[in-house]
Design an enzyme around this catalytic site. Structure first.
Site, mmCIF file in Angstrom:
data_model
loop_
_atom_site.group_PDB
_atom_site.id
_atom_site.type_symbol
_atom_site.label_atom_id
_atom_site.label_comp_id
_atom_site.label_asym_id
_atom_site.label_seq_id
_atom_site.Cartn_x
_atom_site.Cartn_y
_atom_site.Cartn_z
ATOM 1 N N GLY A 14 0.811 -1.219 0.000
ATOM 2 C CA GLY A 14 0.000 0.000 0.000
ATOM 3 C C GLY A 14 0.836 1.257 0.000
ATOM 4 N N SER A 15 1.871 1.288 -0.841
ATOM 5 C CA SER A 15 2.810 2.422 -0.815
ATOM 6 C C SER A 15 2.671 3.342 -2.017
ATOM 7 C CB SER A 15 4.246 1.910 -0.710
ATOM 8 O OG SER A 15 4.529 0.922 -1.683
ATOM 9 N N GLY A 18 0.245 8.308 0.457
ATOM 10 C CA GLY A 18 0.152 8.494 1.896
ATOM 11 C C GLY A 18 1.323 7.996 2.711
ATOM 12 N N ILE A 19 1.005 7.394 3.849
ATOM 13 C CA ILE A 19 2.029 6.922 4.776
ATOM 14 C C ILE A 19 2.935 5.902 4.104
ATOM 15 C CG2 ILE A 19 2.413 5.625 6.909
ATOM 16 C CD1 ILE A 19 -0.174 6.888 7.990
ATOM 17 N N GLY A 20 2.353 4.998 3.331
ATOM 18 C CA GLY A 20 3.154 3.970 2.671
ATOM 19 C C GLY A 20 4.184 4.558 1.734
ATOM 20 N N SER A 141 -1.847 1.319 14.844
ATOM 21 C CA SER A 141 -2.453 2.634 15.050
ATOM 22 C C SER A 141 -2.747 2.824 16.518
ATOM 23 C CB SER A 141 -3.759 2.720 14.244
ATOM 24 O OG SER A 141 -4.533 3.836 14.618
ATOM 25 N N TYR A 154 -12.343 -0.582 12.164
ATOM 26 C CA TYR A 154 -10.942 -0.280 11.901
ATOM 27 C C TYR A 154 -10.102 -0.537 13.148
ATOM 28 C CZ TYR A 154 -6.754 2.592 11.169
ATOM 29 O OH TYR A 154 -5.457 3.032 11.071
#
Length: 264
Positions: A14-15, A18-20, A141, A154
């Site tokens: 998932g890069s 965003g964060i990834g 998280s 989530y």
């Protein structure tokens, strides 16, 4: 402390945004060869191009594959080869009243946020153990321990990742492989900007909306701002290094002091 990951190959699921993408960028900046991943090949290639602009020396392998399925994971492995560093960042989130979340949505969240990580660890951990080196990180998280009312599903998946991390760390005991969770706090990404707009409205300037969101929905943050993705990437780089060889089975915080506890 100087961290050099030259000669290591990393995958960040998932890069493509965003964060990834920030994690992939910082790993590349530290010398690692990085497999960039997203569901869409074109978007993944654009993300790799963006990383290359920031880190011209980066060695990047963009692989479009849906890692929420076994078929997608196998397709990625064929292109990515063996890994030294695995960062399970893939995840979905969204606000919804808990009484309105049906079985299908619960399953979808578990499949994407938990089982994708389990599948990749199961795929890559044996090789790391055989070679005597490996780093696995699951991006969790603050919601893992501070369950958010607006997205319980989530939070539950992130709680599960903490147990997944601890279990696989025990499986890798004594092999030179470490397995950790990185507990990210409220982070500034385009997706979170949309989430903030859902909760506080989209008629305010961003700085005002962010302050209102933190005050009303994340009031325990000690930095009183959203975390920047690069700050999470920095922690991942450290945990990927030789210097972090004694840190395993842990839940390492990059949460801005949000979790009001001295333990995870």
């Amino acid at each position: 402390m100087q961290i050099d990951l030259t000669g290591r190959r990393a995958l960040v699921s998932g890069s493509s945004q965003g964060i990834g993408q920030a994690i992939a960028t910082e790993l590349a900046r530290s010398g690692a060869s990085v497999v960039v991943n997203g569901r869409d090949q074109d978007k993944t290639e654009r993300a790799a191009e963006a990383i290359a602009k920031e880190v011209p020396s980066a060695e990047l392998i963009p692989v479009g594959a849906d890692l929420a399925s076994a078929e997608g994971a196998e397709a990625l492995r064929e292109k990515a080869g063996e890994l030294d560093i695995l960062v399970n960042n893939l995840g979905i989130f969204g606000a919804k009243p808990v009484l309105e979340i049906d079985d299908d949505e619960w399953r979808r969240y578990f499949e994407v946020n938990v089982l994708s990580a389990v599948r990749l660890i199961r795929m890559y951990l044996p090789g790391m153990m055989d070679r005597g080196f490996g780093r696995v990180m699951n991006i969790a998280s603050d919601s893992a321990v501070v369950t958010p009312l607006e997205m319980v599903h989530y939070g539950v998946t992130k709680t599960a990742l903490l147990a997944v991390t601890r279990g696989f760390a025990k499986a890798a005991a004594g092999t030179g492989v470490t397995v950790n969770s990185v507990m990210a706090g409220p982070t500034h990404t385009p997706g979170v900007e949309e989430f903030v707009a859902e909760l506080v409205g989209d008629d305010k300037p961003w700085d005002e909306a962010q302050r209102q969101f933190m005050k009303e929905h994340r009031p325990y943050s000690l930095i009183e701002r959203l975390i920047e993705p690069r700050e999470i990437g920095n922690m991942v780089v450290y945990l990927s290094s030789e210097q972090a060889s004694a840190t395993t089975g842990g839940a390492v915080r990059v949460d801005g002091g949000y979790i009001d506890s001295i333990l995870p």
